[in-house]
Enzyme design. Sequence first.
Site, PDB file in Angstrom:
ATOM      1  N   CYS A  80       0.851  -1.234  -0.130  1.00  0.00           N
ATOM      2  CA  CYS A  80      -0.084   0.129   0.031  1.00  0.00           C
ATOM      3  C   CYS A  80       0.662   1.214   0.028  1.00  0.00           C
ATOM      4  O   CYS A  80       0.211   2.170  -0.312  1.00  0.00           O
ATOM      5  CB  CYS A  80      -0.943   0.170   1.156  1.00  0.00           C
ATOM      6  SG  CYS A  80      -2.140  -1.415   1.121  1.00  0.00           S
ATOM      7  N   HIS A 108      -3.467   7.437   1.885  1.00  0.00           N
ATOM      8  CA  HIS A 108      -3.780   6.192   1.368  1.00  0.00           C
ATOM      9  C   HIS A 108      -5.150   5.841   2.094  1.00  0.00           C
ATOM     10  O   HIS A 108      -5.442   6.089   3.161  1.00  0.00           O
ATOM     11  CB  HIS A 108      -2.802   5.003   1.877  1.00  0.00           C
ATOM     12  CG  HIS A 108      -3.058   3.578   1.711  1.00  0.00           C
ATOM     13  ND1 HIS A 108      -3.836   3.211   0.381  1.00  0.00           N
ATOM     14  CD2 HIS A 108      -3.326   2.627   2.571  1.00  0.00           C
ATOM     15  CE1 HIS A 108      -3.993   1.941   0.793  1.00  0.00           C
ATOM     16  NE2 HIS A 108      -3.629   1.439   1.880  1.00  0.00           N
ATOM     17  N   ASN A 116     -10.087  -0.221  -0.251  1.00  0.00           N
ATOM     18  CA  ASN A 116      -8.474  -0.052  -0.132  1.00  0.00           C
ATOM     19  C   ASN A 116      -8.125  -0.562  -1.539  1.00  0.00           C
ATOM     20  O   ASN A 116      -8.113  -2.006  -1.702  1.00  0.00           O
ATOM     21  CB  ASN A 116      -8.119  -0.931   0.897  1.00  0.00           C
ATOM     22  CG  ASN A 116      -6.565  -0.829   1.174  1.00  0.00           C
ATOM     23  OD1 ASN A 116      -5.756  -0.240   0.111  1.00  0.00           O
ATOM     24  ND2 ASN A 116      -6.119  -1.109   2.239  1.00  0.00           N
TER      25      ASN A 116
HETATM   26  O1  UT7 Z   1      -3.537  -0.915   3.509  1.00  0.00           O
HETATM   27  C1  UT7 Z   1      -2.954  -1.594   4.397  1.00  0.00           C
HETATM   28  C2  UT7 Z   1      -3.336  -1.042   5.779  1.00  0.00           C
HETATM   29  N1  UT7 Z   1      -4.373  -1.683   6.192  1.00  0.00           N
HETATM   30  C3  UT7 Z   1      -4.980  -1.009   7.110  1.00  0.00           C
HETATM   31  O2  UT7 Z   1      -4.735   0.055   7.499  1.00  0.00           O
HETATM   32  C4  UT7 Z   1      -6.210  -1.837   7.731  1.00  0.00           C
HETATM   33  C5  UT7 Z   1      -6.030  -1.524   9.302  1.00  0.00           C
HETATM   34  N2  UT7 Z   1      -7.111  -2.006  10.133  1.00  0.00           N
HETATM   35  C6  UT7 Z   1      -8.459  -1.864   9.919  1.00  0.00           C
HETATM   36  O3  UT7 Z   1      -9.076  -1.101   9.280  1.00  0.00           O
HETATM   37  C7  UT7 Z   1      -9.272  -2.491  10.897  1.00  0.00           C
HETATM   38  O4  UT7 Z   1      -8.658  -3.304  11.911  1.00  0.00           O
HETATM   39  C8  UT7 Z   1     -10.344  -3.450  10.437  1.00  0.00           C
HETATM   40  C9  UT7 Z   1     -11.240  -2.967   9.535  1.00  0.00           C
HETATM   41  C10 UT7 Z   1      -9.572  -4.338   9.517  1.00  0.00           C
HETATM   42  C11 UT7 Z   1     -11.105  -4.336  11.592  1.00  0.00           C
HETATM   43  O5  UT7 Z   1     -11.747  -3.211  12.270  1.00  0.00           O
HETATM   44  P1  UT7 Z   1     -11.577  -3.535  13.924  1.00  0.00           P
HETATM   45  O6  UT7 Z   1     -12.369  -2.349  14.584  1.00  0.00           O
HETATM   46  O7  UT7 Z   1     -10.101  -3.524  14.123  1.00  0.00           O
HETATM   47  O8  UT7 Z   1     -12.471  -5.008  14.210  1.00  0.00           O
HETATM   48  P2  UT7 Z   1     -11.960  -6.207  14.821  1.00  0.00           P
HETATM   49  O9  UT7 Z   1     -10.802  -6.518  13.861  1.00  0.00           O
HETATM   50  O10 UT7 Z   1     -11.383  -5.940  16.176  1.00  0.00           O
HETATM   51  O11 UT7 Z   1     -13.113  -7.010  14.656  1.00  0.00           O
HETATM   52  C12 UT7 Z   1     -14.361  -6.698  15.606  1.00  0.00           C
HETATM   53  C13 UT7 Z   1     -15.088  -7.926  15.650  1.00  0.00           C
HETATM   54  C14 UT7 Z   1     -14.731  -9.293  15.524  1.00  0.00           C
HETATM   55  O12 UT7 Z   1     -15.646  -9.981  16.236  1.00  0.00           O
HETATM   56  P3  UT7 Z   1     -15.597 -10.517  17.799  1.00  0.00           P
HETATM   57  O13 UT7 Z   1     -14.097 -11.115  17.893  1.00  0.00           O
HETATM   58  O14 UT7 Z   1     -15.613  -9.065  18.541  1.00  0.00           O
HETATM   59  O15 UT7 Z   1     -16.848 -11.219  18.073  1.00  0.00           O
HETATM   60  C15 UT7 Z   1     -14.681  -9.490  14.072  1.00  0.00           C
HETATM   61  O16 UT7 Z   1     -14.692 -11.182  13.981  1.00  0.00           O
HETATM   62  O17 UT7 Z   1     -15.815  -7.933  14.161  1.00  0.00           O
HETATM   63  C16 UT7 Z   1     -15.723  -8.904  13.492  1.00  0.00           C
HETATM   64  N3  UT7 Z   1     -15.650  -8.796  12.103  1.00  0.00           N
HETATM   65  C17 UT7 Z   1     -16.650  -8.505  11.242  1.00  0.00           C
HETATM   66  N4  UT7 Z   1     -18.003  -8.512  11.571  1.00  0.00           N
HETATM   67  C18 UT7 Z   1     -18.793  -8.331  10.477  1.00  0.00           C
HETATM   68  C19 UT7 Z   1     -14.438  -8.730  11.244  1.00  0.00           C
HETATM   69  N5  UT7 Z   1     -14.652  -8.779  10.003  1.00  0.00           N
HETATM   70  C20 UT7 Z   1     -16.125  -8.689   9.987  1.00  0.00           C
HETATM   71  C21 UT7 Z   1     -16.990  -8.150   8.779  1.00  0.00           C
HETATM   72  N6  UT7 Z   1     -18.529  -8.050   9.195  1.00  0.00           N
HETATM   73  N7  UT7 Z   1     -16.654  -8.026   7.715  1.00  0.00           N
END
Ligand code: UT7
Length: 324
Positions: free
Chosen positions: A114, A251, A281
């Site tokens: 990225c 980005h 993204n």
């Molecule tokens: O371009 C390269 C750089 N990349 C980035 O900058 C990405 C950086 N990271 C992020 O943008 C965020 O961490 C994400 C968008 C990927 C995730 O958001 P988050 O607020 O960190 O969520 P999380 O990973 O902590 O997940 C929270 C909950 C989990 O469930 P539990 O364990 O709390 O029950 C996940 O299983 O959300 C669940 N979850 C989803 N639920 C519905 C994860 N993906 C999904 C989904 N739909 N697509």
Amino acid sequence: MALRSQVVGCGGYLPAKIVTNDHLTSMVDTSDDWIRQRTGIAERRIAADDEFTSKLGLEAARAALDHAGMKAEELDLILCATSTPDDTFPATATKIQAGLGVGRGAAFDVQAVCSGFVYGLTVADSFVKAGQAENVLVVGAETFSRILDWTDRSTCVLFGDGAGAVVIKAANGNGTATDRGILSTHIYADGRHHDALYVDGGPGSSQTTGHLRMQGKEVYRHAVVRMAEAIDAALEANGLTPGDIDWLVPHQANLRIIESMARRLNLPMDRVVVTVDRHANTSAASIPLALSEAVADGRIQPGDLIMIEAMGGGFTWGSALVRW
Ligand code: UT7
């Protein structure tokens, strides 16, 4: 007198197929609400079966050359920032070169995921300043849809396909921050974070097929800190302050990350170019796509100071400060 890399044209290309969040709910256990709230994404573009990264890159390159009023024959160097090349080799940049119908100059790929476009700008600027190239095309082109695990809801909802490009031309400036062109670039890497964001296979010497794997929270945590450091380095190198910035062109990974960068710079969101809602993204393509959109609709004007920042797998990260 000082040599500057002026950005004299830009353009973008998006595949026609739009995939909404609702569409993804038929593939994985997710919801439009979750995706919008956590990422700001509403939809993304997905390349057609016969559209490879080079095809997207070629369309963006043509648009950028048109905008610059430059012919492909004038290019000394073509760089393509991509993590989803058509083939292991040759470089996607050489396929774009062939598509443009030219056989002169140099062409190679830059791989920094990225951060690829910021790395590409850095290479272009270095070639210009070293007197090795006068006219450079920097393309960011990706088809991440091909490396996503479409059964993994934590990653497949986040990415899209697309390409953007800029044309850079050597020009003389006075060596101050009022010069038009790339004022500075800062790039960094810390390879100890491989496991936080990588592809478990793909073209290469280790494996055959692969999918993107990401520890989202870990990447998020590093992204806000590292990009802030890169922005500070850019301002300090040029004797500027956040108040001097006219546009943030970040980005586009997550709206929450973008908003936190804007808050840190005290920039209102109407001075931030946001495309993540419609493009998701697109990795190395996200910045040149956002730039092209804001130039085409007249938001970015000659003389504006633009802060560019990115962070990606590796980890890699960086910033570029450009006087438009
Ligand atoms: O371009 C390269 C750089 N990349 C980035 O900058 C990405 C950086 N990271 C992020 O943008 C965020 O961490 C994400 C968008 C990927 C995730 O958001 P988050 O607020 O960190 O969520 P999380 O990973 O902590 O997940 C929270 C909950 C989990 O469930 P539990 O364990 O709390 O029950 C996940 O299983 O959300 C669940 N979850 C989803 N639920 C519905 C994860 N993906 C999904 C989904 N739909 N697509």
